[in-house]
Design a protein around this motif. Structure first.
Motif, short mmCIF file in Angstrom:
data_model
loop_
_atom_site.label_atom_id
_atom_site.label_comp_id
_atom_site.label_asym_id
_atom_site.label_seq_id
_atom_site.Cartn_x
_atom_site.Cartn_y
_atom_site.Cartn_z
N GLY A 1 8.70 -7.51 -5.12
CA GLY A 1 8.01 -6.46 -4.53
C GLY A 1 7.83 -5.52 -5.72
O GLY A 1 9.04 -5.15 -6.70
N LEU A 2 6.50 -4.87 -6.01
CA LEU A 2 6.47 -3.80 -7.10
C LEU A 2 5.84 -2.65 -6.60
O LEU A 2 5.50 -2.51 -5.42
CB LEU A 2 5.25 -4.39 -7.87
N SER A 3 6.19 -1.69 -7.49
CA SER A 3 5.75 -0.39 -7.07
C SER A 3 5.04 0.36 -8.11
O SER A 3 5.49 0.15 -9.43
CB SER A 3 7.06 0.69 -6.59
N LEU A 4 4.16 1.32 -7.77
CA LEU A 4 3.38 1.90 -8.94
C LEU A 4 3.90 3.30 -8.95
O LEU A 4 4.07 3.85 -9.76
CB LEU A 4 2.02 2.08 -8.50
N LYS A 5 4.20 3.72 -7.59
CA LYS A 5 4.58 5.03 -7.50
C LYS A 5 5.96 5.60 -8.10
O LYS A 5 6.29 6.61 -8.19
CB LYS A 5 4.32 5.58 -6.18
N ILE B 1 0.86 -1.39 0.17
CA ILE B 1 -0.02 0.02 -0.06
C ILE B 1 0.80 1.27 0.10
O ILE B 1 0.48 2.21 -0.55
CB ILE B 1 -0.95 -0.10 1.16
N SER B 2 2.11 1.21 0.55
CA SER B 2 3.09 2.27 0.65
C SER B 2 3.64 2.44 -0.82
O SER B 2 4.14 3.78 -1.04
CB SER B 2 4.07 2.08 1.60
N GLU B 3 3.67 1.66 -1.69
CA GLU B 3 3.97 1.55 -3.20
C GLU B 3 3.06 2.03 -4.19
O GLU B 3 3.38 2.26 -5.25
CB GLU B 3 4.83 0.48 -3.43
#
Length: 396
Positions: free
Chosen positions: A367-371, A331-333
């Motif tokens: 781990g993946l990130s959108l931001k 959720i942080s990403e």
């Protein structure tokens, strides 16, 4: 002087020969319908003479001989023991009339009655079929296995509407049955595979538990599906493929990829003979995608991912081009701003550009990130990656 009768002794006692005369010179009396073992004394194309321990030899006539199959007829020899049925102990001409086929049939009916009485399992072969089910011979007596009395595994194989479509492919197969009805007058012998299934299956199960070992690869058929996995029949015993051993892909329920009756290939993980349990795996027969993860991906790499599930702490996404691998977008990403729930930013089924920020092969995590997709921190690596994708002739 008056002479004594021949069969009376000098003191009025019965002559020793009297009992022999009355019993046919020591020969046993024959009874119609009796089955007796005799010895062949003579064979011609029109009759077979058999010594059955009577005052004269019994006769198997030409008409009766025709009912004997050619292979059996050719095997008959003088001096051979033969089981016969007493049709008539003495006909109008004084002959003892015998039947070989009736003896065989009588013996088979008696065997069927014994099987009914002791409820032993009979191992036979499917000899034919009719519109209602299968024909199985007990000796030479035709027994009938109605469709309702077939075992569950056989019923699952039924296809089509006509008897030929349903049963023809089963002819010649071995079958275990129990006798459930014998009616000689109606020439009726009813058999049940279903009644024998439990007992024969238990025997097969014991044999499989003894023979199977860890690492064996078997072909089986899915017989039931539960939320926690599927049960597979591997030839007489059921093994469990747990949900976690079905596929490397993340699934919620086995029915997403399997159906009852489907044939599958499995590997034996363990055999618990005491608890009679077999653990199986399907995914072990495929390559482990996590073993190649560091060769395919690197931290900072841009990928496309389709969101498969939302949770309070983030969203799971399946990486495009590698359906077995799912990563977590914490959720942080999701965004630089505060996110109350992932559904405020992403939706299930939607595909997004994502950046890999963590790879842990040993824990099977990525781990993946959108931001971070547009982050300047990865500007140089993005530029190099884009340059690598440009064909050489376009770079000149």
């Amino acid at each position: 002087m008056e002479q004594s009768p021949q069969n009376v002794g000098s003191e009025g006692e019965a002559h020793p020969m009297t009992s022999l005369l009355e019993s046919g010179y020591g020969m046993s009396q024959l009874t119609k319908g009796e089955i007796r073992e005799g010895k062949i004394t003579h064979i011609t194309h029109s009759e077979i003479l058999v010594d059955v321990g009577a005052k004269s030899e019994g006769v198997i006539s030409g008409k009766e001989i025709e009912q004997i199959d050619a292979r059996t007829r050719e095997s008959l020899q003088v001096g051979q023991d033969l089981l016969v049925y007493i049709v008539d102990p003495e006909d109008d001409n004084g002959n003892i009339i015998l039947s070989f086929s009736r003896a065989q049939q009588e013996r088979d009916w008696r065997d069927a009655e014994d099987l009914l009485g002791n409820q032993e399992v009979y191992k036979g072969q499917i000899a034919g079929y009719n519109k209602g089910g299968l024909i199985v011979k007990v000796g030479n007596v035709r027994g009938f296995v109605p469709a309702s009395q077939m075992g569950p595994a056989r019923r699952r194989r039924i296809e089509g509407d006509t008897p030929e479509q349903k049963w023809a492919k089963m002819v010649g197969e071995p079958i275990m049955v129990k006798v459930v009805e014998v009616d000689r007058e109606r020439n009726r012998l009813i058999l049940s595979e279903r009644a024998a299934a439990k007992e024969s299956r238990e025997a097969q199960r014991e044999q499989l538990l003894s023979d199977l070992k860890e690492g064996d690869i078997c072909t089986g058929r899915v017989i039931s599906i539960a939320p926690f996995g599927v049960f597979v029949d591997v030839g007489g015993a059921d093994g469990l493929v747990h949900l976690s051993e079905l596929t490397w892909k993340r699934i919620e329920h086995p029915k997403e990829i399997l159906k009852v009756g489907q044939e599958v290939k499995v590997q034996v993980l363990s055999v618990d003979k005491d608890r009679k349990r077999i653990a199986l795996s399907m995914k072990r027969l495929e390559g482990d995608p996590w073993s190649r993860i560091t060769q395919q991906y690197k931290i900072g790499q841009l990928v496309e991912g389709t969101v498969t599930k939302l949770t309070k702490f983030g969203a799971f996404a399946r990486i495009k081009g590698n359906d077995e691998i799912e990563g977590l977008i914490h959720i942080s990403e999701l965004s630089d701003g505060r996110v109350t729930h992932p559904k405020d930013v992403v939706q299930e089924g939607q595909t997004y550009a994502l950046r890999i920020v963590k790879i842990e092969p040993d824990k099977r995590r990525i781990g993946l990130s959108l931001k971070e997709v547009g982050s300047s921190r990865y500007l140089e690596s993005d530029w190099e990656s884009a340059a690598d994708d440009i064909p050489d002739d376009e770079q000149e």
